[in-house]
Enzyme design. Structure first.
Site, short mmCIF file in Angstrom:
data_model
loop_
_atom_site.label_atom_id
_atom_site.label_comp_id
_atom_site.label_asym_id
_atom_site.label_seq_id
_atom_site.Cartn_x
_atom_site.Cartn_y
_atom_site.Cartn_z
N VAL A 58 0.85 -1.19 0.00
CA VAL A 58 0.00 0.00 0.00
C VAL A 58 0.88 1.24 0.00
O VAL A 58 1.85 1.32 0.76
CB VAL A 58 -0.93 -0.01 1.23
CG1 VAL A 58 -1.59 1.36 1.42
CG2 VAL A 58 -1.97 -1.10 1.12
N ALA B 228 4.31 4.17 3.01
CA ALA B 228 3.92 2.91 2.39
C ALA B 228 4.02 1.81 3.44
O ALA B 228 4.58 2.00 4.52
CB ALA B 228 4.80 2.59 1.19
N LYS B 229 3.47 0.66 3.13
CA LYS B 229 3.59 -0.51 3.99
C LYS B 229 3.22 -1.73 3.18
O LYS B 229 2.46 -1.65 2.21
CB LYS B 229 2.67 -0.40 5.21
CG LYS B 229 3.22 -1.10 6.44
CD LYS B 229 4.40 -0.34 7.03
CE LYS B 229 4.93 -0.99 8.30
NZ LYS B 229 5.98 -0.19 8.93
N GLY B 230 3.76 -2.86 3.59
CA GLY B 230 3.43 -4.12 2.93
C GLY B 230 3.36 -5.23 3.94
O GLY B 230 3.77 -5.08 5.10
#
Length: 552
Positions: free
Chosen positions: A196, A241-243
């Site tokens: 994201v 962001a992040k995942g």
């Protein structure tokens, strides 16, 4: 469903044949990730009673019972529990009945004489996954918390409504499903992964990748949003962001972990890149995982690209001090808060919830300053010793046993009891939603330094602020990791490496500046520290949005 809040699922088996009950018990006895807490009843009326009491998180149902038979058995329990995942296990090997059952909402239809350990556990895991996808992707407690924090700050700062609406959701969301093969090559699972990007306005996006059984789109979106405010607060040229991958990494072999990582990296490789989006380690991942992602991405483009990730080994272009940066940053800020409150750290006590990378390093650095560590915990247990704990001894125990469980350096207590110990400094460095309206009144500390993301709810904030607890909010307290990740990215893009002293000096300068601006904003506007930090970060993002304008 509540099943995702724990890695042990409360399973209700509705089966009247004791032989079949023992069979199911034996097949699920060694199940992990998740494991199952099994209760059995022999009639439909008993099943109704247990469901009405809220006992099960999912149901394993036989269709032939003393008081009900056939599909009517399923329909009756489904009407009472329309959201619970139900897997049918029956002796009726009839494809037409099976088709009608799954059409009516059964997650799966298993025939008893074809049952094995792998088919049963896989069916239950998939039932949990499908229910999560249906119910809990966006509807995450973390995402609701992140949005509420943002809306509160936006209201107080009078944020333009167009920008407010724009920042409520991420700009880009990638959800992938991919096959994952266990070391037993007959087992192939479907795994969910996410990446994201909250805002693209500030430059490339930046954020970690976590492996955990509770990862969802909502959770990753919340973390990406917090990362946006965090980067803006400390002046880094990144959007958030992040995942993540929804998988418990603790039960994986090294080979399985590498296969999982490389396949996930290949699924998201078009979205990441040194000028687009730079992943880093997070919960359940480390520098080894980052090395595999870097290698997989480099194989895709045909040459080595160290700057595609941060938090990787130093020999691959990693920054010195990155591993301990988040914990070190927490302690740098505790030092500043202690100065603000005129506290002598050598006379202080501390409790650290979470003894992973962040918590263990924070404990080490606090101990080096003369702080007495009286309590620590991890996922297995908490340990309390009012006379002080040796962090070195705790680390040695974890090195040998992986977890704190069994450590005899103090009294074993629960995580919740640990949070309520009287101390000067409390560092929640584990999971989100640990300090809530239910326990905030019993939290007894002077400084709360949030090493974890989202450990404190807004309702708890009000209670703690009334008690004059000095909160160092997560977007500031744990910003050390992304700050040193920024240093690593700069070094990789310039092919010029810094010494550890240079890294730490720059880290200290940036975090102290962020702390002082946050304190100044709090005093100037009369808001609490969390709101002040959010206003600082959101305000910077809003200025950037306005400066770039709208296309077309």
């Amino acid at each position: 469903m509540n099943a995702q809040s724990s890695n042990t699922i409360k399973l209700l088996l509705v089966e009247d044949n004791p032989i079949h009950v023992r069979l199911i018990e034996s097949l699920l006895a060694d199940a992990k990730s998740p494991s199952f807490s099994l209760e059995s009843v022999g009639t439909l009326s008993d099943a109704h009673q247990r469901v009405s009491e809220g006992a099960p998180e999912m149901i394993l149902l036989d269709l032939t019972l003393p008081d009900s038979e056939g599909l009517q058995t399923f329909r009756e329990i489904r009407s009472q529990a329309p959201t619970l995942p139900i897997v049918i296990v029956t002796g009726l090997d009839d494809v037409r009945i099976a088709a009608k059952a799954v059409e009516a909402g059964a997650q799966d239809y298993l025939v008893k004489n074809q049952l094995s350990r792998s088919t049963l556990t896989r069916s239950l895991r998939y039932a949990i996954e499908r229910t999560r996808v249906r119910d809990a992707e966006w509807d995450s407690p973390m995402f609701r918390l992140a949005q509420r924090q943002f809306l509160k700050a936006a209201q107080l700062m009078g944020l333009d409504d167009n920008i407010r609406q724009r920042l409520l959701f991420p700009e880009r969301n990638l959800v992938v499903t991919f096959p994952f093969r266990r070391d037993q090559y007959s087992e192939v699972e479907t795994v969910f992964g996410y990446r994201v990007q909250h805002i693209l306005t500030m430059g490339p996006t930046k954020g970690g990748i976590r492996y955990h059984q509770d990862v969802s789109l909502g959770e990753v979106s919340a973390l990406a949003m917090w990362m946006s405010w965090k980067c803006a607060l400390v002046g880094l040229p990144f959007g958030g962001a992040k995942g993540g991958v929804r998988m418990d990494p603790t039960g994986l072999t090294s080979h399985e972990l590498q296969r999982l990582t490389r396949r996930f990296a290949s699924e998201i490789h078009l979205m990441i890149g040194p000028d687009k989006d730079i992943p880093a380690p997070d919960m359940g991942t480390d520098e080894r995982v980052m090395a595999w992602i870097m290698d997989t991405y480099s194989q895709q483009v045909g040459f080595a690209v160290p700057a595609v990730v941060t938090g990787k080994p130093v020999v691959l272009g990693g920054a010195r001090g990155r591993t301990e940066a988040t914990g070190r940053g927490v302690v740098y800020l505790v030092e500043e808060a202690a100065k603000q409150l005129r506290m002598n750290l050598s006379e202080c006590t501390a409790v650290v919830q979470g003894f992973g990378n962040v918590g263990s390093h924070a404990a080490q650095f606090l101990e080096a300053l003369g702080v007495k560590i009286i309590g620590v915990s991890d996922a297995t247990t908490g340990i309390h010793n009012p006379n002080g704990l040796s962090v070195a001894a705790l680390l040695e125990h974890v090195k040998e046993n992986r977890f704190l469980k069994g450590c005899r350096k103090g009294e074993a207590i629960s995580n919740q009891e640990l949070l309520e110990l009287r101390c000067d400094i409390l560092v929640p460095a584990a999971m989100q939603n640990q300090i809530t309206a239910d326990n905030a009144e019993r939290v007894d500390c002077r400084i709360l330094a949030e090493g974890a993301n989202g450990p404190t709810t807004l309702e708890a904030d009000e209670v703690l602020n009334e008690k004059s607890v000095f909160i160092i909010p997560d977007i500031l307290a744990n910003a050390g990791g992304v700050t040193v990740s920024y240093f690593e990215w700069v070094q990789d893009t310039q092919n010029y490496m810094w010494t550890l002293d240079e890294v730490n000096e720059r880290l200290h300068r940036i975090l102290v500046d962020g702390f002082r601006r946050t304190v100044g904003r709090s005093e100037q506007t009369g808001v609490d520290m969390r709101t002040a930090a959010l206003i600082e970060g959101i305000g910077t993002v809003a200025q950037a949005k306005l400066a770039r304008g709208l296309f077309p």
